[in-house]
Each structure stands twice: as C-alpha cells, then as structure tokens.
Design a protein around this motif. Sequence first.
Motif, mmCIF file in Angstrom:
data_model
loop_
_atom_site.group_PDB
_atom_site.id
_atom_site.type_symbol
_atom_site.label_atom_id
_atom_site.label_comp_id
_atom_site.label_asym_id
_atom_site.label_seq_id
_atom_site.Cartn_x
_atom_site.Cartn_y
_atom_site.Cartn_z
ATOM 1 N N ARG A 117 -72.146 -47.847 5.451
ATOM 2 C CA ARG A 117 -71.628 -48.017 6.814
ATOM 3 C C ARG A 117 -71.929 -46.817 7.702
ATOM 4 N N MET A 118 -72.316 -45.680 7.092
ATOM 5 C CA MET A 118 -72.620 -44.494 7.895
ATOM 6 C C MET A 118 -74.074 -44.473 8.358
ATOM 7 N N MET A 119 -74.914 -45.308 7.736
ATOM 8 C CA MET A 119 -76.333 -45.324 8.113
ATOM 9 C C MET A 119 -76.481 -45.931 9.501
ATOM 10 N N LYS A 120 -77.384 -45.350 10.276
ATOM 11 C CA LYS A 120 -77.576 -45.848 11.643
ATOM 12 C C LYS A 120 -78.029 -47.306 11.602
ATOM 13 N N THR A 121 -79.006 -47.576 10.741
ATOM 14 C CA THR A 121 -79.387 -48.968 10.492
ATOM 15 C C THR A 121 -79.270 -49.185 8.981
ATOM 16 N N PRO A 122 -78.149 -49.778 8.582
ATOM 17 C CA PRO A 122 -77.877 -49.892 7.139
ATOM 18 C C PRO A 122 -79.001 -50.610 6.396
ATOM 19 N N ASN A 123 -79.547 -49.899 5.406
ATOM 20 C CA ASN A 123 -80.550 -50.513 4.553
ATOM 21 C C ASN A 123 -79.924 -50.577 3.164
ATOM 22 N N VAL A 124 -79.160 -51.666 2.935
ATOM 23 C CA VAL A 124 -78.351 -51.706 1.717
ATOM 24 C C VAL A 124 -78.500 -53.063 1.017
ATOM 25 N N LYS A 125 -78.142 -53.048 -0.242
ATOM 26 C CA LYS A 125 -78.168 -54.300 -0.990
ATOM 27 C C LYS A 125 -76.928 -54.348 -1.872
ATOM 28 N N PHE A 126 -76.163 -55.429 -1.711
ATOM 29 C CA PHE A 126 -74.964 -55.604 -2.533
ATOM 30 C C PHE A 126 -75.308 -56.432 -3.760
ATOM 31 N N VAL A 127 -74.419 -56.395 -4.729
ATOM 32 C CA VAL A 127 -74.589 -57.273 -5.864
ATOM 33 C C VAL A 127 -73.651 -58.463 -5.620
ATOM 34 N N GLY A 128 -74.179 -59.678 -5.803
ATOM 35 C CA GLY A 128 -73.341 -60.847 -5.535
ATOM 36 C C GLY A 128 -73.091 -61.009 -4.043
ATOM 37 N N GLU A 129 -71.862 -61.383 -3.728
ATOM 38 C CA GLU A 129 -71.571 -61.711 -2.334
ATOM 39 C C GLU A 129 -71.589 -60.495 -1.416
ATOM 40 N N GLY A 130 -70.987 -59.400 -1.854
ATOM 41 C CA GLY A 130 -70.990 -58.174 -1.052
ATOM 42 C C GLY A 130 -70.130 -58.271 0.189
ATOM 43 N N PHE A 131 -70.358 -57.358 1.117
ATOM 44 C CA PHE A 131 -69.546 -57.300 2.343
ATOM 45 C C PHE A 131 -70.451 -57.207 3.553
ATOM 46 N N LYS A 132 -69.880 -57.593 4.691
ATOM 47 C CA LYS A 132 -70.621 -57.409 5.932
ATOM 48 C C LYS A 132 -70.232 -56.039 6.496
ATOM 49 N N ILE A 133 -71.245 -55.218 6.749
ATOM 50 C CA ILE A 133 -70.943 -53.885 7.286
ATOM 51 C C ILE A 133 -70.750 -53.993 8.794
ATOM 52 N N PRO A 134 -69.556 -53.649 9.298
ATOM 53 C CA PRO A 134 -69.322 -53.793 10.735
ATOM 54 C C PRO A 134 -70.066 -52.715 11.533
ATOM 55 N N ALA A 135 -70.282 -53.009 12.822
ATOM 56 C CA ALA A 135 -70.949 -52.030 13.686
ATOM 57 C C ALA A 135 -70.095 -50.779 13.780
ATOM 58 N N GLN A 136 -70.771 -49.624 13.934
ATOM 59 C CA GLN A 136 -70.025 -48.364 14.003
ATOM 60 C C GLN A 136 -69.233 -48.251 15.295
ATOM 61 N N GLU A 137 -67.979 -47.839 15.147
ATOM 62 C CA GLU A 137 -67.134 -47.594 16.320
ATOM 63 C C GLU A 137 -67.637 -46.365 17.077
ATOM 64 N N ARG A 138 -68.072 -45.382 16.294
ATOM 65 C CA ARG A 138 -68.635 -44.153 16.871
ATOM 66 C C ARG A 138 -69.490 -43.500 15.809
ATOM 67 N N PRO A 139 -70.332 -42.513 16.186
ATOM 68 C CA PRO A 139 -71.192 -41.919 15.160
ATOM 69 C C PRO A 139 -70.382 -41.171 14.098
ATOM 70 N N PRO A 140 -70.710 -41.371 12.814
ATOM 71 C CA PRO A 140 -70.019 -40.602 11.768
ATOM 72 C C PRO A 140 -70.548 -39.162 11.781
ATOM 73 N N GLU A 141 -69.739 -38.249 12.369
ATOM 74 C CA GLU A 141 -70.246 -36.924 12.728
ATOM 75 C C GLU A 141 -70.884 -36.155 11.576
ATOM 76 N N TYR A 142 -70.213 -36.160 10.424
ATOM 77 C CA TYR A 142 -70.748 -35.355 9.315
ATOM 78 C C TYR A 142 -72.095 -35.889 8.852
ATOM 79 N N TRP A 143 -72.140 -37.188 8.676
ATOM 80 C CA TRP A 143 -73.373 -37.847 8.242
ATOM 81 C C TRP A 143 -74.512 -37.489 9.199
ATOM 82 N N VAL A 144 -74.201 -37.527 10.498
ATOM 83 C CA VAL A 144 -75.228 -37.242 11.504
ATOM 84 C C VAL A 144 -75.618 -35.767 11.465
ATOM 85 N N SER A 145 -74.617 -34.866 11.433
ATOM 86 C CA SER A 145 -74.979 -33.443 11.494
ATOM 87 C C SER A 145 -75.603 -32.947 10.189
#
Lengths: 535, 334
Positions: A117-145
């Motif tokens: 969920r912290m990736m700007k454009t999530p490039n992820v793969k779940f096993v089975g059904e998985g989850f929908k990653i919601p749009a970011q409310e705001r930039p995740p500061e640590y991940w970005v810096s």
Amino acid sequence: MSKRLWIGVAVLVLLTAGAALAETPKKGGTLVFGRGGDSVGLDPAYETDGNSFMICDNVFEALVAYADESTVLEPGLAESWEISDDGKTYTFHLRKGVKFHDGTDFDANAVVFSIGRMMKTPNVKFVGEGFKIPAQERPPEYWVSMEMDDTVESIEAVDPHTVVFKLKRLEAPFLANMGMDFADIISPTAFLKNPQEFLRNPVGTGPFKFVNWVKDDRITLERFDDYWDKTGGPYLDKLVFRAIPENSVRFLELKTGNINICQFPNPADIPLAKSDPNLVLAVQPGMNIGYLSFNHTKPLWQNVHLRRAVAHAINRTAIVDNIYQGLGQVAKNPIPPTMWGYNEAVPGFAYDPELAKQELEKAGYPEGKGLPEITLWSMPVPRPYNPEGLKVGVAMISDLAKVGIQARIVSYDWGTYLKRQREQPEDMDLFQLGWTGDNGDPDNFLAVLFDGLASSSVRTQWKNEEYHQLMLAGKQTIDQDKRAEIYKKAQQLIYDEVATISIAHSTVIWPHTKNVMNFKLHPTASVRMKNVWLK
Amino acid sequence: MLAYITRRVLILIPTLLGVSVLVFLMLHLTPGDPAELLLGERATDSALHEIRKHLGLDKPLHVQYGMFLKRLLKGDLGETIWTRQKVWYEVKQRFPATIELSIVALGISCFFGILFGIVSATRQYSVFDYLSMVGALVGVSMPIFWLGLVFMLIFSLELGWLPLSGRLSIGIELQTITNFYILDALLTRNWAALRDVLWHIIMPAVTLSTIPTAIVARMTRSSMLEVLRQDYIKTAKAKGLSGFTVTFKHAFRNALIPVVTTIGLQFGVLLGGAILTETIFAWPGVGKWMYDAVMQRDYMVIQGGTLFIAAIFVVINLMVDVLYAVINPRISVK
C-alpha cells in the motif's frame, strides 16, 4: 570459622539465592510511561515522529527485528530469509500460527498489503483472493524519503507463508529498512473495515493490543494473551503512555511514583535522579550525530585549509561538558561508535587554536586578515542530537574569534531554517544540523548526509567523486565485513577532506522507578515493553 | 429580545468570515512550512513535493482560501496536517477539557473577585482593603508558569493533598459521555471518579484564575465605590436600612454592570492563559493543541481552532449583553 559465622554465610547464600529467584519475571501490573507529547497517529506507514512510533513498537511487528540494545537483525514475523546471489531478490519465510489482535491470521497477504500500500503504483501479487489496495490518502512519508519506490520492484505472496521482494537495484540496507517502523505489518481486515479510523484503532501482531486513546492525555494498551512468542513477555497487564509536556513536571510525577518511566528529563534533574534511592537510570548512547558543516557551494569553502582551521578552532569538549551538560560524547566520526563500520583509527579534530591559526595562514588569511565576517546558522529548537543550538553557536563563534575568524549567528524559526538551509544560500557559511539514525546501517548516515553527488536533497552538498563511489559500493555490497571496510574508508575521507565537523553524539538517559525490571533503551529510540515487568 | 438575538447571531457570520480571512492571510504571510516541519531533517525534495501537492500548498493563496471556504460552507473545517484527522473531531476531543477548566476558573474568579471587591469597597482604606489590593496587584503580575510549579511543590510534593497533573488518575475508570468529566461522573453516578476529577481540577483552575480574580476584584471595588457615593445610597442609609441591605440590594446590582463586562472579557483571558496552564498541568485541552499547531504551522488546525474560539467569544459577548438587560432594566436591547 566459628559456627555463628557459618550460619551468617549460610543465611547470606540463602538470601542471595532468594534474590536471584525473585528475579524471575512475573505477570501483572500497570506501567505508566511519561513522555513529552502525544502520538500523532498510529498507522506506522504514515507516521514520522517518535511519540507515534513508540506505540507502534508495541502494537506492531515487522518482518525483521532489531536485537535488544543494538541494531543487529533478528527474525521477526519472518523466521528466516534468503537473498539471491545477485542481491536483488529477497525471499521471506513467515512465522506460522501468528494472530492479529482482531483474531485474523497473519499470512503472506498481510505482508503484501501492508508494504504494497506504500508503493506509488502497487506492483503486488496476493495468494488466493487477496485484498484490494485502496488509494493513498497521502504520501507515506518514510517510504518516500527512504526512496523505497526506487528500490522495490514488486512484492509477491508465493504461498500463505512465503513473500518475495524483487528489487530494482542492489540495495544492501534493504533488510535493515525492513525492520523499521514504517515496514510494520498491519491487519488488512481491520484496516479495510475503516481506513480513515485505522490510525486511531491500530491492529497488529505485537505483544500489546490497543485499548483507547484520550487525545493529548493518554494511550492505553493491554497485554495480548495470544501473542505468538511464548518464551518471554508480555508480562504487564496494562501499559499507559501519558503525555506530560513540561519536563520538570514529568520528573516530579516520576519522583512521586505516579509514572514509572520518565522520558527526556531536564539535564539538571539527572543528578537528582541519581541520588534518589527509588530511581534507576537507563542509559544508552544515542544513535545520532550533531554536526557543523560548511556551505560547500560557496567558493570560499572550497579551501580545505580554511575548513581545517575552523575544525581545530572549536572546543567541542567544552561544548559537550557545558551545553550538553555531559549528556553526550565528543564525536570524531559522523556515525556513532556503537555502529558497525565505525572507524576507530580516525584521530578526530583536536582543539588546537595554534594549529588553527597555522591552517588559517595556509588558507591565505593570516590571523584572519582578508577573511570576511562569516555566518554560523544555529538551530532555534532543541533536537535529540543538540540540546541548545543557539548556545552551541555562541560558544563556537567565540572560539572562532580567538583564532581571528569573525562570525555571527543567524537563526530562523525551525521550518524556515530547514527550508533555507536546503537552498544553500549565499548568506550561509557554516550551519549546525544533525541526524538520528533509523536502522543502524552506516549508509543511513554516511550516504544520506554527505554524498552530495547522489542527490540535491543531501543537506551538506559536499561533492566528492571518490566518496560517491564508496557510497555506491557500500550499497551494492552484501557482505557486511566488506561494507564495513568501505565505510571506514569513507570516514577517513571525511576527516582528511574536512567535509564536516562532527560535534557530538548525545546520550539518552531516562530515569525509571526501581520496580521496573528489564527496561532497556534502544539505539533506534524505539520503546520496547515486551519483556518489561514490575517487581 | 428574540429579534435582537437573531440579529446578533446573523452578525456572527461576517465577523467569523473576517476572522477567517485575517487568520488565513496572517498564517500564509508568516514564514514557515508545514511540510518541512513534518519531515524535519530527513526531508527530501521528492517527499516535500509530494506532501505539498497532497496538502494543496502548491496552489495559489486565493485558491487555497477558496477551498477552505467551500469546505466551511459544508460545515467541514478540513483535515489537520499533522494528525490527518478531521479538525472537527480534534476540536471535539479537546474543547470540553478547556471549557471545563475555564468555567471552574471563572467560577473561582467571580466568587473571590466579587467578594474581595465588595468587602474592599465597603471598608475602604482598611487593612483588608490594602491587603486585597496588594494581593490583586501580585495576582495580576504573577507568572502563571512559576505559580503553577509553586502550587505543585506545596500541595502535591510537600503536603500530598492534590495530584500533580492530568485530568484523571490512572486506574480510575470513567465512562465518558460528554467529555466534560465532572458532568460525566455525575451522569454515571461515579462518585470515586467525581472526587478524583475535582481533585485534579483544583490546582490548574486556581492557577488559571489568579489574573481574572485580581482584575474582577479591582473592577468590583472601583465600581462599588462609584455607586456607594450616589445620592440614592445616601437616601437608603438615611432611611435607616441595614448596611447589608444597602450594599447588596441597592448598590451591588448597579455596580455589577461593568463587572459583568469584565467577566465576559476575562473568558478570553482564560482561553489565552489556558496555553500555559494546560502545558504545566498536562491538561489535554485546546490551548496546548493550538500552541503546538502554531509551532508546527498546522494551518488547518489554526484556522479551524481560531474560528471556533472566535465563535465562542461572540456568543459570550452576546450573553453578556443579554445579561445586562436582565440586571439593569434601564438598558434595553434594541
């Protein structure tokens, strides 16, 4: 030996044995932790402040963990991992039988969701059904810096207990980064139930679960009975973090026993705590550096002799003794001595006004003649690595004046200071700043602070090709011993070239009541209560 | 009366709008950057850019104000920059604590201020008069910070009578309904909590009330002296009425008018003083919250909080004006 003495010895032995037996941790009790402020939020991906992270430290866990009192990496929610030969693929094998506080099972999908969920454009793969990653409310500061988007290519759940991270580039500190708070694993089901509320109702796998939060007053956690690790704690029934903004009042609360641990007391209160039989001091050299650096973008400061003159003119021992009030140690390198890769061989700049004068002459300014008045930027606020920037600045300009360098203090409000400093303006010659480490990796100090060729965000803007190559090599070498050699060379280079003047590493001292057992400070400043118990 | 109140409430709207424009401009014209403060030493160009964009700080001022106003018309004060929560939620969390503290402090100020003022006026130039006026002078000039610490040393550390800080002891459970703890304790009939809450509020309330008490006392005294010189008071005395009746029935009510104005204004002083008091006593109210917001340049909190405080001010002023008419029938609300 008389009979009486034998009995005495026997009693003593028994008493000692009794004391040793009494040291087995016991469950129960409420521990109150007094701190200077409230948390901002409790979603680890989005927080940036210590008061938020100290709650996250106890509610959440990451894939890797730091050992007690050091930044050595240990298994966390991942019980093992492999790194591919090219160093770009990390395979984490997850712990089984771990539950989140809301009763859901911890698995690979939770990892993919939490980090993805912290990736700007999530490039992820779940096993089975998985989850929908919601749009970011705001930039995740640590991940970005931490520039994680430039590092992580994809995250994939191979099976319920295996997650594979593919990297875009070789990044040796990656594993250490995965132990940081922003990489904590959250319960996706709890998050998706109400994404806006999650930062007020955090749900993790940690030893304590969240109970409630009275803003600016207290946050209450309680023991999580289904915690996966049965070998130690959690022992405490309840853990209360109280916000008491005024340092002296916080210390009084400790003296009266209303709180058990007092964060950041006034230095003047430390001797009082030492002499109080009911209090114990927890001490830890801070993983930080307060430094004085040059405006390397100005031609004036391209002159290494002038830089060296400044370095030898400043009496750093006096600064640590009088302004840090002894709560620190004079630094000779920009990384703290507790960190791997520390170069003990670097001599550090001795306080030597005569040598400073000679260097000044070599620089072409005998006795300071011809040198314009310089500015020394000083911080307006106390920081963990420097208790009083302005006082330190005043001490420095008087030291400089003694060798013939005329300087004056410049200061702004904190936000403006940070903003203008980044612009390397003409009216800035010297500036004070510092850094608190995140993950115990030397790269997190040496590259972030001094490799001006890597990014315009580097605050010192010191540009040195040899140093830049060392930093790249450090990132791209997986073997830690080899990396340590690289960083030792880098520290020597910083010293030889006088890229910066390391002033001090502050020491963290938090007094606590005598009945708090097994409380240890951590170099990352995280507050770990898992194995703490009350006598 | 109803028409008057309605008119006054309508005037509220342009007043608050004016306040919002002023605050907005002052905020954005003073230096400082919330994004820089949020990220501190670790700010990178890209992270700063992302956050500014997210917060709309990269847009021109008039656009930012327009966005703020549009939200405001929907009754939305926006989201705080630091805590990412609705400003309204944060306000609701903290205002009760401040209002509760201010009301108790105001009660103390009114009671002691008026009492001392009256006694001083009726015994002008007596030892009591001199003492209470010197006391008032000391009260006005006393630094709240120092006083709070002295109280703590005496009443908590030395005597052990009162708790040092906070609103409620650890371990005392209180079910919160309104977040006014005294009220909540009464509503839930939780007497242990009530006692604990009252014990906690005494010291901060007394500390906060020193300046207003002094001001109210001086105002009451001078206002009473003014009234006591009037002819009708002499008449009353000549008629042989007791001193008590003259003082309270004839003089006090008329002397009260300027005092009520002063008390209304003191509420503002209390909200200001709350910053220091709340900081010392770790009182989780709005004063400390607003102070932190200024330090962190949390524009949304400052805008929302100021509007809210301004609204309270205007409402209190209105209440004072209505009270006038009640106290003194010669004043009519038109």
